[in-house]
Design an enzyme around this catalytic site. Structure first.
Site, PDB file in Angstrom:
ATOM      1  N   LYS A   1      81.176  22.486  29.314  1.00 37.60           N
ATOM      2  CA  LYS A   1      80.409  23.742  29.197  1.00 37.60           C
ATOM      3  C   LYS A   1      80.107  24.296  30.580  1.00 37.60           C
ATOM      4  CE  LYS A   1      77.648  22.659  25.053  1.00 37.60           C
ATOM      5  NZ  LYS A   1      76.285  22.433  24.581  1.00 37.60           N
TER       6      LYS A   1
ATOM      7  N   GLY B   1      71.462  18.194  16.090  1.00 37.25           N
ATOM      8  CA  GLY B   1      72.298  19.294  15.594  1.00 37.25           C
ATOM      9  C   GLY B   1      73.233  18.849  14.481  1.00 37.25           C
ATOM     10  N   ARG B   2      73.926  17.749  14.709  1.00 37.16           N
ATOM     11  CA  ARG B   2      74.917  17.303  13.717  1.00 37.16           C
ATOM     12  C   ARG B   2      74.273  16.676  12.486  1.00 37.16           C
ATOM     13  NH1 ARG B   2      75.040  14.818  18.479  1.00 37.16           N
ATOM     14  NH2 ARG B   2      74.597  12.590  18.630  1.00 37.16           N
TER      15      ARG B   2
ATOM     16  N   GLU C   1      80.673  12.549  17.845  1.00 39.90           N
ATOM     17  CA  GLU C   1      79.655  12.986  18.821  1.00 39.90           C
ATOM     18  C   GLU C   1      78.540  11.933  18.898  1.00 39.90           C
ATOM     19  OE1 GLU C   1      78.908  17.403  19.606  1.00 39.90           O
ATOM     20  OE2 GLU C   1      77.019  16.845  18.681  1.00 39.90           O
TER      21      GLU C   1
ATOM     22  N   LYS D   1      70.278  25.656  17.128  1.00 33.82           N
ATOM     23  CA  LYS D   1      69.099  24.846  17.447  1.00 33.82           C
ATOM     24  C   LYS D   1      68.462  25.330  18.759  1.00 33.82           C
ATOM     25  CE  LYS D   1      67.729  20.092  18.360  1.00 33.82           C
ATOM     26  NZ  LYS D   1      68.086  18.679  18.397  1.00 33.82           N
TER      27      LYS D   1
ATOM     28  N   GLU E   1      78.880  30.368  22.666  1.00 37.45           N
ATOM     29  CA  GLU E   1      79.732  30.934  21.619  1.00 37.45           C
ATOM     30  C   GLU E   1      78.882  31.655  20.561  1.00 37.45           C
ATOM     31  OE1 GLU E   1      79.725  27.827  22.771  1.00 37.45           O
ATOM     32  OE2 GLU E   1      81.649  26.832  22.480  1.00 37.45           O
TER      33      GLU E   1
ATOM     34  N   HIS F   1     101.562  13.868   1.901  1.00 35.70           N
ATOM     35  CA  HIS F   1     102.808  14.540   2.303  1.00 35.70           C
ATOM     36  C   HIS F   1     102.753  14.949   3.764  1.00 35.70           C
ATOM     37  CE1 HIS F   1     104.238  14.681  -1.863  1.00 35.70           C
ATOM     38  NE2 HIS F   1     102.940  14.765  -2.131  1.00 35.70           N
TER      39      HIS F   1
HETATM   40  O1  F6P Z   1      78.648  20.789  21.021  1.00 39.50           O
HETATM   41  C1  F6P Z   1      77.393  20.407  21.435  1.00 39.50           C
HETATM   42  C2  F6P Z   1      76.299  20.873  20.535  1.00 39.50           C
HETATM   43  O2  F6P Z   1      75.111  20.725  21.222  1.00 39.50           O
HETATM   44  C3  F6P Z   1      76.241  20.153  19.201  1.00 39.50           C
HETATM   45  O3  F6P Z   1      75.612  18.934  19.259  1.00 39.50           O
HETATM   46  C4  F6P Z   1      75.549  21.159  18.371  1.00 39.50           C
HETATM   47  O4  F6P Z   1      75.701  20.871  17.030  1.00 39.50           O
HETATM   48  C5  F6P Z   1      76.235  22.426  18.810  1.00 39.50           C
HETATM   49  O5  F6P Z   1      76.439  22.251  20.182  1.00 39.50           O
HETATM   50  C6  F6P Z   1      75.509  23.702  18.527  1.00 39.50           C
HETATM   51  O6  F6P Z   1      74.281  23.776  19.176  1.00 39.50           O
HETATM   52  P1  F6P Z   1      73.183  24.851  18.790  1.00 39.50           P
HETATM   53  O7  F6P Z   1      72.782  24.610  17.377  1.00 39.50           O
HETATM   54  O8  F6P Z   1      72.059  24.629  19.748  1.00 39.50           O
HETATM   55  O9  F6P Z   1      73.778  26.219  18.947  1.00 39.50           O
END
Ligand code: F6P
Length: 568
Positions: A516, A273-274, A360, A213, A219, A391
């Site tokens: 972060k 995002g979620r 979240e 987003k 990462e 199990h």
């Molecule tokens: O972990 C925090 C967060 O902002 C989530 O809400 C989101 O889904 C994820 O990081 C990934 O963010 P992006 O889509 O901006 O890479």
């Protein structure tokens, strides 16, 4: 409208608190013997059957929960969401994931502008692009068809699409569309995840979709640079244009990264995002794998629940009822966790996705107005498909802590198996457990029953099940793209209902920021110590000790600038 932060001060909240004492006096065994009650607790909408008769609740509880909904102005809050009000106040955004699956001719406004045409413009672009890739009209740099896709993304840019992909993988219709194709997901910045994702893939036939987003997530961006290197090293830097596309709200950064903006698929800041799996975040990778027509059915299933959520009376409204019952369990009966137990291996990634959507969204400490809350919000969600979970952790659920369970079953298996001579089909065997577990939890087993079975006295306390453990059951007709969309939307809206009732902002996520920023400080230190030999500074004793050990024992990390990709 009264401030939602005051919900615990309302008569409705206090009434429910007092009502707990009444419910404590009734065992679920007795509640279950009231057929009129049980009948009223089974709801059927668009093929989805919800049975919540095994909740520790009676008519009185439901009435009081509906009073709480009124006190929390739940209807107005749902309307505010559908009307595009900026209900995510700390980020000054509306919350319109419902627009992502709205029919083409609907009108959903954000800031006075109908957003549905924009949504469909991107959907049409995805349909066109995915068909070109799938048909071989769009080929890689060496002229080969791109049959494999790696979607890079994390959190909401990963978990929803992974859940839907996993759920569709063995659907008979989806299988046909996916023949000869692979979809993989690279999420973790751990280089092992890179190695696993590229193992066995040829860059010549691979398309990489960078999903972020913000296009700033550390990462994802490192993984994107790593796969850009993987492609460039094999095919030359000019190949990136043919082998990498992006999904983002930040098209400027997409271009800066080196991806042609024409090959970028947009979404909007009113999509959390979620809550983004129905945007290009999910629709692009899934359409590449299964074709747009299958994914469109998924959107339609979600949209059906959106309409239901918006218009059904609360007494018959699946997400509202589920949300109210969750509040009852967490805030009044004191059960902070919830187990999500799909009796379908295809739903193995459902609980991990709902973990993010729920935890979240609702793991907050202050009201939407910033007032510290005198009650806890959010649920601890976890789960595994049945029967595997039986199990694993069911022992604790049956005889240890009380954990309200969501049992999710499917009438018709995606992959029926019948063996000659077996008493039941393989799916019937699975579903026997789906039907048995809720009663085991609700009824338990008494010492008297065990005595009648001649269980030796010393074992009786060990073999006794107290019962009175709440659960609810959701039965889906099948597990096709449409039903998967329904299931997703039911949970998304349930979580919103909980947040609306608790009076929090379910749509921001400030809690993920601190970790972060501390990682940024560590990253700088690692760079300074490795490249320039600088001492560790500015950390507490504990972190300094751990960092020292880490740096000393990983001295084989190259000091010079060089590229090393995983050995596969
Ligand atoms: O972990 C925090 C967060 O902002 C989530 O809400 C989101 O889904 C994820 O990081 C990934 O963010 P992006 O889509 O901006 O890479």
């Amino acid at each position: 409208m009264a401030s939602s932060s005051l919900i615990y001060e309302t008569g409705a909240w206090k009434d429910l608190k007092a009502h707990v004492e009444d419910i404590e006096k009734i065992h679920l065994r007795d509640l279950m013997s009231d057929t009129v009650r049980c009948k009223s607790m089974i709801i059927d909408f668009d093929g989805v059957l919800l049975d919540y008769s095994r909740q520790r609740a009676n008519f009185d509880t439901l009435n009081k929960l509906h009073n709480l909904a009124k006190a929390a102005h739940l209807k107005e809050k749902i309307n505010g969401m559908f009307n595009g009000e900026r209900i995510n106040s700390t980020e000054n955004r509306s919350v319109l994931h419902i627009a992502l699956r709205a029919p083409r001719d609907s009108v959903i406004n954000s800031d006075g502008k109908n957003v549905v045409p924009d949504v469909w413009q991107v959907l049409d672009k995805i349909r066109d692009f995915s068909e070109r890739v799938r048909s071989g009209a769009w080929v890689g740099a060496t002229g080969k068809v791109l049959k494999d896709v790696i979607a890079i993304g994390i959190g909401g840019s990963f978990l929803g699409p992974l859940f839907v992909h996993t759920a569709l993988q063995k659907d008979p219709e989806a299988i046909e569309f996916a023949r000869g194709r692979q979809l993989r997901f690279l999420a973790n910045v751990d280089p092992i995840d890179v190695a696993r994702n590229i193992a066995g893939l040829n860059p010549e036939t691979t398309l990489v979709v960078v999903v972020s987003k913000t296009f700033t997530t550390a990462e994802t961006m490192l993984n994107a640079r790593t796969l850009r290197e993987w492609i460039s090293a094999a095919l030359g830097p000019q190949a990136v244009a043919k082998h990498m596309v992006a999904v983002s709200t930040n098209l400027t950064l997409v271009e800066k990264f080196g991806i042609d903006p024409n090959n970028a698929f947009a979404f909007w800041d009113w999509v959390g995002g979620r809550y983004s799996v129905c945007s290009a975040v999910g629709v692009l990778p899934l359409s590449l794998q299964y074709g747009f027509s299958v994914v469109e059915k998924f959107l339609k299933g979600a949209s059906s629940i959106d309409q239901h959520f918006y218009s059904a009376p609360f007494e018959k409204n699946l997400p509202v009822l589920l949300g109210l019952l969750s509040i009852w369990n967490v805030s009044f009966l004191g059960y902070p966790a919830r187990a999500i137990l799909p009796y379908s291996q295809a739903l193995e990634k459902f609980a991990p996705h709902i973990q993010q959507v729920s935890m979240e969204s609702n793991g907050k400490g202050v009201s939407i107005d910033g007032v510290p809350l005198p009650y806890e919000t959010g649920e601890i969600d976890f789960g595994e498909p049945g029967t595997n979970g039986q199990h694993s952790f069911y022992q604790l659920i049956h005889q240890g802590r009380v954990i309200p369970c969501d049992f999710i079953g499917v009438v018709k298996s995606q992959q029926p198996v019948y063996l000659k001579g077996e008493m039941v089909s393989n799916h019937d065997e699975l579903m026997s457990n789906f039907f048995a577990q809720p009663d085991a939890l609700a009824y338990g087993k008494t010492a008297e029953q065990l005595l009648k079975e001649n269980v030796p006295q010393p074992l009786i306390p060990h073999k006794t099940f107290s019962g009175n453990r709440p659960s609810l059951s959701l039965l889906l007709p099948t597990l096709n793209a449409y039903n998967i969309g329904q299931l997703l939307a039911i949970y998304e809206h349930r979580i919103a209902v909980e947040g609306f009732l608790w009076g929090i902002n379910s749509f921001d996520q400030w809690g993920v920021e601190l970790g972060k920023s501390l990682a940024t400080q560590v990253r700088k230190q690692l760079h300074a110590s490795r490249k320039k030999g600088e001492p560790i500074e500015g950390f507490n004793f504990s972190t300094t000790t751990m960092l020292t050990r880490y740096l000393e024992e990983s001295a084989d990390v190259p000091k010079e600038d060089c590229t090393i990709l995983p050995k596969i």
